[in-house]
Design a protein around this motif. Structure first.
Motif, PDB file in Angstrom:
ATOM      1  N   ILE A  72       0.825  -1.203   0.000  1.00  0.00           N
ATOM      2  CA  ILE A  72       0.000   0.000   0.000  1.00  0.00           C
ATOM      3  C   ILE A  72       0.861   1.256   0.000  1.00  0.00           C
ATOM      4  O   ILE A  72       0.629   2.201  -0.766  1.00  0.00           O
ATOM      5  CB  ILE A  72      -0.932   0.003   1.230  1.00  0.00           C
ATOM      6  N   LEU A  73       1.892   1.274   0.864  1.00  0.00           N
ATOM      7  CA  LEU A  73       2.695   2.494   1.046  1.00  0.00           C
ATOM      8  C   LEU A  73       3.662   2.738  -0.099  1.00  0.00           C
ATOM      9  O   LEU A  73       3.908   3.894  -0.459  1.00  0.00           O
ATOM     10  CB  LEU A  73       3.463   2.405   2.369  1.00  0.00           C
ATOM     11  N   LEU A  74       4.241   1.682  -0.660  1.00  0.00           N
ATOM     12  CA  LEU A  74       5.275   1.880  -1.680  1.00  0.00           C
ATOM     13  C   LEU A  74       4.757   2.602  -2.923  1.00  0.00           C
ATOM     14  O   LEU A  74       5.384   3.574  -3.371  1.00  0.00           O
ATOM     15  CB  LEU A  74       5.903   0.533  -2.052  1.00  0.00           C
ATOM     16  N   PRO A  75       3.632   2.184  -3.531  1.00  0.00           N
ATOM     17  CA  PRO A  75       3.156   2.938  -4.710  1.00  0.00           C
ATOM     18  C   PRO A  75       2.834   4.394  -4.396  1.00  0.00           C
ATOM     19  O   PRO A  75       3.098   5.286  -5.213  1.00  0.00           O
ATOM     20  CB  PRO A  75       1.891   2.163  -5.127  1.00  0.00           C
ATOM     21  N   ILE A  76       2.273   4.652  -3.223  1.00  0.00           N
ATOM     22  CA  ILE A  76       1.953   6.031  -2.852  1.00  0.00           C
ATOM     23  C   ILE A  76       3.229   6.843  -2.684  1.00  0.00           C
ATOM     24  O   ILE A  76       3.324   7.991  -3.140  1.00  0.00           O
ATOM     25  CB  ILE A  76       1.123   6.041  -1.553  1.00  0.00           C
ATOM     26  N   ALA A  77       4.239   6.242  -2.030  1.00  0.00           N
ATOM     27  CA  ALA A  77       5.506   6.944  -1.824  1.00  0.00           C
ATOM     28  C   ALA A  77       6.187   7.255  -3.151  1.00  0.00           C
ATOM     29  O   ALA A  77       6.722   8.353  -3.353  1.00  0.00           O
ATOM     30  CB  ALA A  77       6.427   6.099  -0.936  1.00  0.00           C
ATOM     31  N   LEU A  78       6.195   6.302  -4.070  1.00  0.00           N
ATOM     32  CA  LEU A  78       6.817   6.534  -5.382  1.00  0.00           C
ATOM     33  C   LEU A  78       6.063   7.604  -6.162  1.00  0.00           C
ATOM     34  O   LEU A  78       6.667   8.417  -6.871  1.00  0.00           O
ATOM     35  CB  LEU A  78       6.857   5.231  -6.177  1.00  0.00           C
ATOM     36  N   GLU A  79       4.746   7.610  -6.037  1.00  0.00           N
ATOM     37  CA  GLU A  79       3.951   8.626  -6.730  1.00  0.00           C
ATOM     38  C   GLU A  79       4.248  10.018  -6.184  1.00  0.00           C
ATOM     39  O   GLU A  79       4.287  10.998  -6.935  1.00  0.00           O
ATOM     40  CB  GLU A  79       2.468   8.308  -6.571  1.00  0.00           C
ATOM     41  N   PHE A  80       4.479  10.115  -4.882  1.00  0.00           N
ATOM     42  CA  PHE A  80       4.793  11.404  -4.265  1.00  0.00           C
ATOM     43  C   PHE A  80       6.260  11.788  -4.423  1.00  0.00           C
ATOM     44  O   PHE A  80       6.646  12.895  -4.041  1.00  0.00           O
ATOM     45  CB  PHE A  80       4.446  11.365  -2.775  1.00  0.00           C
ATOM     46  N   GLY A  81       7.106  10.875  -4.925  1.00  0.00           N
ATOM     47  CA  GLY A  81       8.512  11.190  -5.143  1.00  0.00           C
ATOM     48  C   GLY A  81       9.435  10.865  -3.991  1.00  0.00           C
ATOM     49  O   GLY A  81      10.577  11.337  -3.955  1.00  0.00           O
ATOM     50  N   PHE A  82       9.001  10.025  -3.042  1.00  0.00           N
ATOM     51  CA  PHE A  82       9.851   9.637  -1.926  1.00  0.00           C
ATOM     52  C   PHE A  82      10.750   8.467  -2.335  1.00  0.00           C
ATOM     53  O   PHE A  82      10.366   7.620  -3.143  1.00  0.00           O
ATOM     54  CB  PHE A  82       9.005   9.230  -0.719  1.00  0.00           C
ATOM     55  N   ASP A  83      11.952   8.426  -1.744  1.00  0.00           N
ATOM     56  CA  ASP A  83      12.905   7.369  -2.041  1.00  0.00           C
ATOM     57  C   ASP A  83      12.470   6.063  -1.375  1.00  0.00           C
ATOM     58  O   ASP A  83      12.130   6.057  -0.186  1.00  0.00           O
ATOM     59  CB  ASP A  83      14.302   7.762  -1.538  1.00  0.00           C
ATOM     60  N   ALA A 102      12.109  13.840   8.657  1.00  0.00           N
ATOM     61  CA  ALA A 102      12.276  15.247   8.271  1.00  0.00           C
ATOM     62  C   ALA A 102      13.502  15.469   7.407  1.00  0.00           C
ATOM     63  O   ALA A 102      13.506  16.348   6.538  1.00  0.00           O
ATOM     64  CB  ALA A 102      12.348  16.124   9.520  1.00  0.00           C
ATOM     65  N   VAL A 103      14.561  14.680   7.625  1.00  0.00           N
ATOM     66  CA  VAL A 103      15.815  14.858   6.888  1.00  0.00           C
ATOM     67  C   VAL A 103      16.181  13.523   6.225  1.00  0.00           C
ATOM     68  O   VAL A 103      16.949  12.732   6.788  1.00  0.00           O
ATOM     69  CB  VAL A 103      16.954  15.325   7.809  1.00  0.00           C
ATOM     70  N   PRO A 104      15.644  13.213   5.055  1.00  0.00           N
ATOM     71  CA  PRO A 104      15.919  11.934   4.395  1.00  0.00           C
ATOM     72  C   PRO A 104      17.401  11.704   4.099  1.00  0.00           C
ATOM     73  O   PRO A 104      17.837  10.557   3.971  1.00  0.00           O
ATOM     74  CB  PRO A 104      15.111  12.019   3.098  1.00  0.00           C
ATOM     75  N   ALA A 105      18.187  12.776   3.999  1.00  0.00           N
ATOM     76  CA  ALA A 105      19.611  12.624   3.700  1.00  0.00           C
ATOM     77  C   ALA A 105      20.335  11.830   4.770  1.00  0.00           C
ATOM     78  O   ALA A 105      21.345  11.165   4.489  1.00  0.00           O
ATOM     79  CB  ALA A 105      20.256  13.991   3.541  1.00  0.00           C
ATOM     80  N   VAL A 106      19.824  11.862   6.009  1.00  0.00           N
ATOM     81  CA  VAL A 106      20.439  11.077   7.082  1.00  0.00           C
ATOM     82  C   VAL A 106      20.348   9.591   6.770  1.00  0.00           C
ATOM     83  O   VAL A 106      21.268   8.817   7.028  1.00  0.00           O
ATOM     84  CB  VAL A 106      19.753  11.399   8.430  1.00  0.00           C
ATOM     85  N   VAL A 107      19.217   9.177   6.198  1.00  0.00           N
ATOM     86  CA  VAL A 107      19.012   7.773   5.838  1.00  0.00           C
ATOM     87  C   VAL A 107      19.800   7.411   4.588  1.00  0.00           C
ATOM     88  O   VAL A 107      20.387   6.331   4.500  1.00  0.00           O
ATOM     89  CB  VAL A 107      17.509   7.495   5.623  1.00  0.00           C
ATOM     90  N   LEU A 108      19.812   8.288   3.605  1.00  0.00           N
ATOM     91  CA  LEU A 108      20.337   7.960   2.288  1.00  0.00           C
ATOM     92  C   LEU A 108      21.837   8.145   2.159  1.00  0.00           C
ATOM     93  O   LEU A 108      22.416   7.763   1.137  1.00  0.00           O
ATOM     94  CB  LEU A 108      19.628   8.821   1.228  1.00  0.00           C
TER      95      LEU A 108
END
Length: 210
Positions: free
Chosen positions: A126-137, A196-202
């Motif tokens: 459920i979450l993955l298609p929504i995240a990809l549509e919104f542009g999240f990694d 809040a800061v995705p760069a920490v993860v990536l």
């Protein structure tokens, strides 16, 4: 030593993340032999049998929890609870970041009553298609999902991980919940930072990919 062996082997390319579990278990066995080498063969075998007994006891307890969680998961899917949640949140018309935050927060109550594998089976499709549509990694999404699931699994009233620890250590579950409370708030703050800061993860995965 186990930390260095497992993560060092993964990031150096010596073995995969799946193989690291077997390598870690083998390293733990060798450490058991090294620690008891002066006690004699009988003591070594006694400790080895005790380790096998503790492992089987914990594994049986965890699998009973998984069976119960699988039944509850099947009920949720049959009742179309995930779809209802997704449609309700998406239909509000909120900004993508806030919509994603609301969907991810639903993982915490799921973690209170379900096992992590069951939650992944329900939530990721459920979450993955929504995240990809919104542009999240997707890597960022996976880390945040795992963090939120683990927060839910130490949250009352169920808190599966707390009951597992209580069963292993023969400590009252109330004591475990009280002991986990400071770490719970720390984990919530860390997860908020990761969101809040995705760069920490990536940052680290970007080094591995290059």
């Amino acid at each position: 030593m186990l930390f260095l062996i497992v993560l060092g082997g993964m990031y150096s390319g010596l073995f995969t993340s799946t193989e690291s579990a077997a390598i870690g278990a083998l390293a733990a066995l060798l450490m058991l032999v090294a620690e008891n080498r002066r006690e004699g063969f009988r003591t070594l075998m006694t400790n080895f049998r005790q380790a096998l007994y503790d492992t089987s006891t914990t594994t049986a307890m965890v699998f009973m929890i998984i069976v119960g969680s699988a039944l509850l998961s099947a009920f949720f899917i049959a009742a179309k609870v995930p779809e209802s949640i997704t449609e309700g949140v998406s239909g509000i018309g909120l900004p993508p970041t806030l919509t994603m935050a609301l969907l991810l927060l639903c993982l915490i109550p799921l973690g209170m009553v379900l096992e992590s594998l069951s939650i992944l089976v329900i939530s990721v499709p459920i979450l993955l298609p929504i995240a990809l549509e919104f542009g999240f990694d997707p890597i960022w999404l996976g880390i945040v999902i795992v963090k939120l699931i683990e927060i839910g699994m130490v949250t009352p009233p169920v808190g599966i991980n707390c009951f597992v620890v209580a069963g292993i250590s023969n400590v009252r579950s109330e004591t475990v919940f009280k002991g986990i409370l400071p770490f719970f708030f720390i984990d919530v703050a860390i997860t908020a930072l990761l969101f809040a800061v995705p760069a920490v993860v990536l940052f680290l995965p970007s080094l591995v990919q290059t």
